[in-house]
Scaffold this active site. Sequence first.
Site, PDB file in Angstrom:
ATOM      1  N   ASP A   1      -6.292  25.547  64.901  1.00 49.12           N
ATOM      2  CA  ASP A   1      -6.146  26.138  65.840  1.00 49.12           C
ATOM      3  C   ASP A   1      -7.644  26.500  65.534  1.00 49.12           C
ATOM      4  OD1 ASP A   1      -3.570  26.047  66.582  1.00 49.12           O
ATOM      5  OD2 ASP A   1      -3.131  28.704  66.317  1.00 49.12           O
TER       6      ASP A   1
ATOM      7  N   ASP B   1       4.227  27.512  78.028  1.00 51.80           N
ATOM      8  CA  ASP B   1       4.189  28.883  76.556  1.00 51.80           C
ATOM      9  C   ASP B   1       4.643  29.711  77.384  1.00 51.80           C
ATOM     10  OD1 ASP B   1       2.289  27.501  75.438  1.00 51.80           O
ATOM     11  OD2 ASP B   1       0.730  28.504  76.507  1.00 51.80           O
TER      12      ASP B   1
END
EC number: 5.3.1.16
Length: 245
Positions: A8, A130
């Site tokens: 990330d 998500d």
Amino acid sequence: MLIIPAIDLKDGNCVRLRQGLMDDSTVFGEDPVAFARQWVDKGARRLHLVDLNGAFAGKPVNGDVVTAIAKAFPELPIQIGGGIRSAETIEHYLQAGVNYVIIGTKAVKEPEFVTEMCKQFAGHIIVGLDAKNGFVATDGWAEVSEVKATDLAARFASDGVTEIVYTDIARDGMMQGVNVEATVDMAKASPIPVIASGGITDMNDIRALAKVASAGISGAITGRAIYEGTLDIVEAQAYCDIVSD
């Protein structure tokens, strides 16, 4: 089932968030390429990159880092998510050596965009769903829609989507275990293979997912667990290879 290390990216650094909150991040290092090399050396067969700044900005912010990783490992399949909302961005990443682009927010707000991109870039489109309590979140998880994740997965069933990355936001970065039941529900909602994400903590989670992989689960993304050492990707991938034989 592939074990896919996550990198990330925030402000050029390699970080992990808890539940997608930008102000609750842990910086693991300032050299994402070095982290990529670490996972490649351990036998990773794909990398999952996320441009966190890009997810909030709606356009690539850490694109130069993504390109650097893709150039450093030209043989390694790489998938990138975060801020991918135009054909130009997709084309840029694919030309830079990235193999798969993940469409998230735009898939929820404009499903037809996914249909079009699957035609234009066949074999390279992944949809990122998500979810919070089953409903899809958008804009870096800052907004929760009224769209059920399983309904959206079914909507893309015949569009040519390569895979779906399904993330349970409540579990992401929390080291509380993967939501196996919700992942299986997602896999059953459409014929598109599902990559599980969020909450994977140790081998118990890998075993639990591998046990139900035949439902259509093709991979598991792991972040904090491999950075903090509660999961070893060599052991995890070896286990999945044995189970699938």
